[in-house]
Design a protein around this motif. Sequence first.
Motif, PDB file in Angstrom:
ATOM      1  N   ILE A   1       0.866  -1.178   0.000  1.00 58.71           N
ATOM      2  CA  ILE A   1       0.000   0.000   0.000  1.00 58.71           C
ATOM      3  C   ILE A   1       0.907   1.234   0.000  1.00 58.71           C
ATOM      4  CG2 ILE A   1      -2.062  -1.007   1.064  1.00 58.71           C
ATOM      5  CD1 ILE A   1      -1.166   0.097   3.725  1.00 58.71           C
ATOM      6  N   VAL A   2       0.435   2.254  -0.704  1.00 59.37           N
ATOM      7  CA  VAL A   2       1.215   3.484  -0.841  1.00 59.37           C
ATOM      8  C   VAL A   2       0.320   4.654  -0.462  1.00 59.37           C
ATOM      9  CG1 VAL A   2       2.343   5.007  -2.524  1.00 59.37           C
ATOM     10  CG2 VAL A   2       2.635   2.532  -2.699  1.00 59.37           C
ATOM     11  N   GLY A   3       0.840   5.575   0.306  1.00 54.18           N
ATOM     12  CA  GLY A   3       0.042   6.763   0.631  1.00 54.18           C
ATOM     13  C   GLY A   3       0.857   7.767   1.422  1.00 54.18           C
ATOM     14  N   ALA A   4       0.855   9.015   0.948  1.00 50.21           N
ATOM     15  CA  ALA A   4       1.639  10.050   1.635  1.00 50.21           C
ATOM     16  C   ALA A   4       1.059  10.326   3.021  1.00 50.21           C
ATOM     17  CB  ALA A   4       1.659  11.321   0.798  1.00 50.21           C
ATOM     18  N   GLY A   5      -0.242  10.037   3.203  1.00 48.56           N
ATOM     19  CA  GLY A   5      -0.890  10.346   4.474  1.00 48.56           C
ATOM     20  C   GLY A   5      -0.506   9.401   5.603  1.00 48.56           C
ATOM     21  N   MET A   6       0.057   8.247   5.267  1.00 53.10           N
ATOM     22  CA  MET A   6       0.342   7.277   6.338  1.00 53.10           C
ATOM     23  C   MET A   6       1.455   7.761   7.268  1.00 53.10           C
ATOM     24  SD  MET A   6       2.192   3.937   4.705  1.00 53.10           S
ATOM     25  CE  MET A   6       1.114   3.605   3.323  1.00 53.10           C
ATOM     26  N   GLU A   7       2.274   8.694   6.761  1.00 55.63           N
ATOM     27  CA  GLU A   7       3.325   9.286   7.593  1.00 55.63           C
ATOM     28  C   GLU A   7       2.781   9.835   8.902  1.00 55.63           C
ATOM     29  OE1 GLU A   7       6.886  11.752   5.530  1.00 55.63           O
ATOM     30  OE2 GLU A   7       4.897  12.046   4.701  1.00 55.63           O
ATOM     31  N   SER A   8       1.593  10.458   8.811  1.00 50.69           N
ATOM     32  CA  SER A   8       1.066  11.137   9.992  1.00 50.69           C
ATOM     33  C   SER A   8      -0.143  10.420  10.602  1.00 50.69           C
ATOM     34  CB  SER A   8       0.682  12.576   9.604  1.00 50.69           C
ATOM     35  OG  SER A   8      -0.109  12.539   8.439  1.00 50.69           O
ATOM     36  N   HIS A   9      -0.411   9.198  10.141  1.00 52.29           N
ATOM     37  CA  HIS A   9      -1.546   8.445  10.692  1.00 52.29           C
ATOM     38  C   HIS A   9      -1.085   7.125  11.287  1.00 52.29           C
ATOM     39  CE1 HIS A   9      -4.206  11.134   8.497  1.00 52.29           C
ATOM     40  NE2 HIS A   9      -5.209  10.597   9.165  1.00 52.29           N
ATOM     41  N   PRO A  10      -1.229   6.950  12.586  1.00 54.09           N
ATOM     42  CA  PRO A  10      -0.866   5.654  13.143  1.00 54.09           C
ATOM     43  C   PRO A  10      -1.917   4.609  12.751  1.00 54.09           C
ATOM     44  CG  PRO A  10      -1.735   7.095  14.859  1.00 54.09           C
ATOM     45  CD  PRO A  10      -1.762   7.884  13.586  1.00 54.09           C
ATOM     46  N   GLY A  11      -1.565   3.362  12.820  1.00 53.42           N
ATOM     47  CA  GLY A  11      -2.581   2.310  12.660  1.00 53.42           C
ATOM     48  C   GLY A  11      -2.763   1.800  11.250  1.00 53.42           C
ATOM     49  N   VAL A  12      -2.065   2.388  10.275  1.00 53.97           N
ATOM     50  CA  VAL A  12      -2.261   1.925   8.896  1.00 53.97           C
ATOM     51  C   VAL A  12      -1.742   0.499   8.736  1.00 53.97           C
ATOM     52  CG1 VAL A  12      -1.655   2.351   6.487  1.00 53.97           C
ATOM     53  CG2 VAL A  12      -2.166   4.266   7.983  1.00 53.97           C
ATOM     54  N   ALA A  13      -0.567   0.229   9.313  1.00 59.96           N
ATOM     55  CA  ALA A  13      -0.007  -1.124   9.187  1.00 59.96           C
ATOM     56  C   ALA A  13      -0.930  -2.136   9.837  1.00 59.96           C
ATOM     57  CB  ALA A  13       1.379  -1.168   9.831  1.00 59.96           C
ATOM     58  N   SER A  14      -1.445  -1.805  11.015  1.00 57.17           N
ATOM     59  CA  SER A  14      -2.290  -2.799  11.685  1.00 57.17           C
ATOM     60  C   SER A  14      -3.580  -3.024  10.901  1.00 57.17           C
ATOM     61  CB  SER A  14      -2.543  -2.411  13.146  1.00 57.17           C
ATOM     62  OG  SER A  14      -3.617  -1.536  13.246  1.00 57.17           O
ATOM     63  N   ASP A  15      -4.109  -1.971  10.260  1.00 50.18           N
ATOM     64  CA  ASP A  15      -5.302  -2.161   9.409  1.00 50.18           C
ATOM     65  C   ASP A  15      -4.995  -3.107   8.244  1.00 50.18           C
ATOM     66  OD1 ASP A  15      -6.815  -0.547  10.971  1.00 50.18           O
ATOM     67  OD2 ASP A  15      -6.817   1.187   9.611  1.00 50.18           O
ATOM     68  N   MET A  16      -3.819  -2.915   7.663  1.00 51.16           N
ATOM     69  CA  MET A  16      -3.445  -3.780   6.534  1.00 51.16           C
ATOM     70  C   MET A  16      -3.304  -5.233   7.003  1.00 51.16           C
ATOM     71  SD  MET A  16      -0.086  -3.512   4.143  1.00 51.16           S
ATOM     72  CE  MET A  16       0.069  -4.370   2.592  1.00 51.16           C
ATOM     73  N   PHE A  17      -2.634  -5.417   8.125  1.00 46.79           N
ATOM     74  CA  PHE A  17      -2.417  -6.791   8.606  1.00 46.79           C
ATOM     75  C   PHE A  17      -3.746  -7.431   9.027  1.00 46.79           C
ATOM     76  CE2 PHE A  17       1.967  -5.085  10.121  1.00 46.79           C
ATOM     77  CZ  PHE A  17       2.379  -5.011   8.796  1.00 46.79           C
ATOM     78  N   GLU A  18      -4.649  -6.609   9.575  1.00 46.84           N
ATOM     79  CA  GLU A  18      -5.948  -7.148   9.971  1.00 46.84           C
ATOM     80  C   GLU A  18      -6.707  -7.650   8.730  1.00 46.84           C
ATOM     81  OE1 GLU A  18      -8.763  -4.340  11.514  1.00 46.84           O
ATOM     82  OE2 GLU A  18     -10.097  -5.936  12.213  1.00 46.84           O
ATOM     83  N   ALA A  19      -6.628  -6.862   7.652  1.00 48.15           N
ATOM     84  CA  ALA A  19      -7.326  -7.265   6.419  1.00 48.15           C
ATOM     85  C   ALA A  19      -6.787  -8.611   5.932  1.00 48.15           C
ATOM     86  CB  ALA A  19      -7.129  -6.199   5.338  1.00 48.15           C
ATOM     87  N   LEU A  20      -5.479  -8.796   6.019  1.00 46.27           N
ATOM     88  CA  LEU A  20      -4.878 -10.052   5.547  1.00 46.27           C
ATOM     89  C   LEU A  20      -5.259 -11.205   6.484  1.00 46.27           C
ATOM     90  CD1 LEU A  20      -1.417  -8.542   4.570  1.00 46.27           C
ATOM     91  CD2 LEU A  20      -3.156  -9.416   2.996  1.00 46.27           C
ATOM     92  N   PHE A  21      -5.248 -10.899   7.782  1.00 47.33           N
ATOM     93  CA  PHE A  21      -5.625 -11.915   8.772  1.00 47.33           C
ATOM     94  C   PHE A  21      -7.075 -12.358   8.547  1.00 47.33           C
ATOM     95  CE2 PHE A  21      -7.699 -12.310  13.062  1.00 47.33           C
ATOM     96  CZ  PHE A  21      -7.304 -13.627  13.305  1.00 47.33           C
TER      97      PHE A  21
END
Length: 401
Positions: free
Chosen positions: A343-363
């Motif tokens: 996933i790519v997004g300039a906004g993830m720099e300032s937003h916590p939780g993006v990685a966990s959302d991605m991993f949750e989707a895969l889980f």
Amino acid sequence: MSLIVQKFGGSSVKDAERLFNVADIVTSVYKEGNDVVVVVSAQGDTTDDLIEKANEINPNASKREMDQMLTAGEQISASLLAMAIEKLGYPVVSLLGWQAGFLTTSAYGNARIRRVNPDRIRKELDKKNIVIVTGFQGVNRYDDMTTLGRGGSDTSAVAIACAMHADRCQIYTDVDGVYTADPRKIPAARKLDVISYDEMLELATLGAQVLHNRSVEMAKKYNLELEVLSSYSRKPGTIVKEENKVEKMLISGVAKDTNVARISVIGVPDKPGLAFKIFSKLSSKGINVDIILQSIGRNGTKDISFTIAKDNLEDAKELLQPYVEAIGANSLSCDDQVAKISIVGAGMESHPGVASDMFEALFSSNINIRMISTSEIKISVLVNIEDADRAVKAVHDKFFD
Ligand code: ADP
Ligand code: ASP
Ligand code: MG
């Protein structure tokens, strides 16, 4: 009067009907009083077909001879398009890469543009010609033709636009812009009106083939805005431009790359310098390493895993196999049945939780993550190849539904 560079990909010029459609687009811009330079790819699947033909003759053909052959694909489409434009009654000339001033490095099959000398193009424009240029090719210092790597016509177009300070650079393709995922695989993908150079560069590098990544790199360097649009519809496309002119999106897209292989060096002695030795061996052969994972040391040994492009796997194995014993490691394990989902997004720099959302989707889709890597604006995971399409869908649904 403006100078407009337009690039048309393989499906946009695949047959007579599509060629006349392109001729219409080109001449309508010319009629408005603009100078037009058109870059074309080979028709349809011509490049793949030529590669197949070569493999029938000699699967180990030299890269020079491959380039000698592959450049012919673009030569045919450029002259056919010129003939279509002649038929509509407009002045036109087609030029091969070397005639158009494309000087490249000598790396056959993956040459880089060193310089574009646009004198000939300029002369033809001064004569009021529409100029058609073959994409994907140039000439090296041995006067041999070279190609720029698969998908390289985008880079040819951007190089001309930069060298000639064009007012607009339009990349016409078979989808009407850059989407949040490949719209052919993910029907719910959304078209982006704008995207920053950095995000587009990541997406292109991580597998979104809609633009050649080097074209984005060059556009960014010269601050040239790109417009990606469809030759099939007359809708506005996606603008690729500087970040501070783009509203930051949390996530701008999901990409899949299947040209990936994983290598693990198992049982590496747990002492300093060995990672350096392994990776310097690879870099000496120009093999790029991507995700790297090192296990914690146990019983005096550790495992080092990393990913490389699948095309480099045989070379890497050949290089590392004898070396594994020399450094006292146990074995080498390789797997090319993997894919990288990002996933790519300039906004993830300032937003916590993006990685966990991605991993949750895969889980939630029961997909196992084998490796992870992150940067400020991207997160990549390695999954088994059979899970790749489900993974893209799960992650896309999570962020865009
Ligand atoms: P061309 O021949 O015009 O250069 P390509 O086949 O190289 O076209 O690139 C266009 C293709 O890129 C589309 O048909 C689409 O399937 C694919 N693609 C992958 N990811 C994306 C994305 N994020 N947005 C748009 N297209 C994408
Ligand atoms: N014809 C070349 C390819 O198929 C270049 C391009 O289409 O951009 O890779
Ligand atoms: Mg392309």
